[in-house]
Scaffold this motif. Structure first.
Motif, PDB file in Angstrom:
ATOM      1  N   ALA A   1       0.903  -1.127   0.034  1.00 19.29           N
ATOM      2  CA  ALA A   1      -0.186   0.058   0.207  1.00 19.29           C
ATOM      3  C   ALA A   1       0.765   1.128   0.004  1.00 19.29           C
ATOM      4  N   GLU A   2       2.160   1.131   0.746  1.00 22.45           N
ATOM      5  CA  GLU A   2       2.627   2.319   0.967  1.00 22.45           C
ATOM      6  C   GLU A   2       3.693   2.621  -0.520  1.00 22.45           C
ATOM      7  N   LEU A   3       3.794   1.537  -1.110  1.00 22.98           N
ATOM      8  CA  LEU A   3       4.605   1.544  -2.353  1.00 22.98           C
ATOM      9  C   LEU A   3       3.829   1.821  -3.546  1.00 22.98           C
ATOM     10  N   LEU A   4       2.787   1.299  -3.747  1.00 21.42           N
ATOM     11  CA  LEU A   4       1.891   1.418  -4.778  1.00 21.42           C
ATOM     12  C   LEU A   4       0.697   2.487  -4.813  1.00 21.42           C
ATOM     13  N   GLY A   5       0.204   2.569  -3.525  1.00 20.59           N
ATOM     14  CA  GLY A   5      -0.901   3.372  -3.093  1.00 20.59           C
ATOM     15  C   GLY A   5      -2.172   2.313  -3.426  1.00 20.59           C
ATOM     16  N   PRO A   6      -3.469   2.996  -3.218  1.00 23.46           N
ATOM     17  CA  PRO A   6      -4.646   2.360  -3.404  1.00 23.46           C
ATOM     18  C   PRO A   6      -4.786   1.589  -4.664  1.00 23.46           C
ATOM     19  N   PRO A   7      -5.328   0.263  -4.735  1.00 28.16           N
ATOM     20  CA  PRO A   7      -5.470  -0.536  -6.094  1.00 28.16           C
ATOM     21  C   PRO A   7      -6.486   0.090  -7.003  1.00 28.16           C
TER      22      PRO A   7
ATOM     23  N   PRO B   1       2.791   0.636 -18.528  1.00 34.04           N
ATOM     24  CA  PRO B   1       2.568   1.112 -17.285  1.00 34.04           C
ATOM     25  C   PRO B   1       1.458   0.294 -16.393  1.00 34.04           C
ATOM     26  N   LEU B   2       2.000  -0.290 -15.303  1.00 36.65           N
ATOM     27  CA  LEU B   2       1.316  -1.059 -14.487  1.00 36.65           C
ATOM     28  C   LEU B   2       0.392  -0.540 -13.568  1.00 36.65           C
ATOM     29  N   THR B   3       0.912   0.428 -12.979  1.00 38.60           N
ATOM     30  CA  THR B   3       0.163   1.518 -11.985  1.00 38.60           C
ATOM     31  C   THR B   3       0.743   2.982 -12.317  1.00 38.60           C
ATOM     32  N   ASP B   4       0.047   3.955 -11.278  1.00 36.28           N
ATOM     33  CA  ASP B   4       0.430   5.293 -11.628  1.00 36.28           C
ATOM     34  C   ASP B   4       1.921   5.440 -11.118  1.00 36.28           C
ATOM     35  N   GLN B   5       2.320   4.552 -10.185  1.00 39.23           N
ATOM     36  CA  GLN B   5       3.675   4.566  -9.429  1.00 39.23           C
ATOM     37  C   GLN B   5       4.760   3.533 -10.179  1.00 39.23           C
ATOM     38  N   LEU B   6       4.299   2.575 -11.040  1.00 33.71           N
ATOM     39  CA  LEU B   6       5.050   1.541 -11.445  1.00 33.71           C
ATOM     40  C   LEU B   6       5.004   1.265 -12.842  1.00 33.71           C
ATOM     41  N   LYS B   7       6.090   1.408 -13.710  1.00 35.51           N
ATOM     42  CA  LYS B   7       6.161   1.271 -15.159  1.00 35.51           C
ATOM     43  C   LYS B   7       7.101   0.096 -15.399  1.00 35.51           C
ATOM     44  N   LEU B   8       6.803  -0.718 -16.332  1.00 34.02           N
ATOM     45  CA  LEU B   8       7.734  -1.872 -16.610  1.00 34.02           C
ATOM     46  C   LEU B   8       8.363  -1.376 -17.975  1.00 34.02           C
ATOM     47  N   SER B   9       9.627  -1.521 -17.865  1.00 34.61           N
ATOM     48  CA  SER B   9      10.477  -1.645 -19.223  1.00 34.61           C
ATOM     49  C   SER B   9      10.710  -2.929 -19.802  1.00 34.61           C
ATOM     50  N   LEU B  10      10.023  -3.296 -20.991  1.00 35.67           N
ATOM     51  CA  LEU B  10       9.840  -4.503 -21.526  1.00 35.67           C
ATOM     52  C   LEU B  10      11.210  -5.062 -22.140  1.00 35.67           C
ATOM     53  N   ASP B  11      12.210  -4.459 -22.135  1.00 38.65           N
ATOM     54  CA  ASP B  11      13.527  -4.959 -22.451  1.00 38.65           C
ATOM     55  C   ASP B  11      13.579  -5.854 -23.926  1.00 38.65           C
ATOM     56  N   GLY B  12      12.781  -5.381 -24.615  1.00 39.84           N
ATOM     57  CA  GLY B  12      12.692  -6.213 -25.927  1.00 39.84           C
ATOM     58  C   GLY B  12      11.771  -7.622 -26.072  1.00 39.84           C
ATOM     59  N   PHE B  13      11.286  -7.692 -24.827  1.00 44.15           N
ATOM     60  CA  PHE B  13      10.306  -8.970 -24.654  1.00 44.15           C
ATOM     61  C   PHE B  13       8.895  -8.415 -25.182  1.00 44.15           C
ATOM     62  N   SER B  14       8.058  -9.203 -25.210  1.00 41.40           N
ATOM     63  CA  SER B  14       6.456  -8.837 -25.523  1.00 41.40           C
ATOM     64  C   SER B  14       5.585  -9.974 -25.224  1.00 41.40           C
TER      65      SER B  14
END
Length: 208
Positions: free
Chosen positions: A30-36, A85-98
């Protein structure tokens, strides 16, 4: 609230998604990502134990301090581009994968030891269940079984040696979901299906 960028490659290698670790407690998440974006409520539980943030879903233990059971990226077949973008606080760099990355491409990417990685497969109705277990990470794949006759998947698996199976299905897969566990991952629902397995090394050797 601090924003984080996670590496897909690092996630697959370690099971840690940026600052999100499978050993964390509910309050830490909760502290890291905020409310779901939402959660599933069990009336018998004092707090919601299943949270989802877009494609990111998190299951917590039912007793305090409510540690993570596992978390997953759901709908991974739709991963594409450079960033997800997974959440407002967390984005995922796909590093060439999909979502189109094949099992053989994951296995040969260099972040796992293929000798210590296991590929599990089983039949369920008209579907082939396929997943890779490597450390704390498990990747589930969708398999296009249209090349097999209706109702023939179980028979096909019974009659096919691993070499034929791997050659038939590797190019017919898409990523379905990716799980991270606090402990080493194993096949889903052990004992329920007639799981078969080969090592990642054997899988790659078949395709050479």
């Amino acid at each position: 609230m601090k924003k984080h960028l996670a590496s897909f490659r690092d996630f697959l290698a370690t099971g840690t998604l940026g600052a999100l670790s499978p050993g964390m407690k509910l309050i830490d998440v909760a502290e890291l990502l905020g409310p779901p974006d939402g959660w599933n409520v069990d009336e018998a539980a004092p707090v919601p134990l299943y949270w989802f943030f877009g494609k990111l879903e998190i299951s917590f233990e039912s007793v305090a301090p409510y540690q993570i059971n596992w978390f997953q990226i759901e709908g991974a077949a739709h991963l594409k581009g450079k960033l997800e973008p997974l959440t407002d606080q967390l984005k995922l760099s796909l590093d060439g994968f999909s979502g189109k990355t094949k099992p053989s491409e994951f296995l040969s990417a260099g972040f796992w030891d293929p000798n210590s990685t296991t590929v599990y497969y089983a039949g369920l109705s008209d579907d082939i269940l396929l997943n890779i277990c490597a450390g704390r990470t498990q990747i589930h794949f969708q398999v296009d079984t249209s090349f097999i006759g209706d109702g023939e998947v179980i028979k096909y698996l019974e009659q096919s040696k691993p070499a034929r199976l791997v050659r038939d299905i590797d190019s017919r897969t898409r990523v379905d979901s990716i799980y991270s566990y606090p402990q080493p991952a194993t096949e889903e629902v052990p004992g329920v299906f007639n799981w078969r397995s080969i090592t990642g090394r054997d899988y790659l050797d078949i395709l050479r």
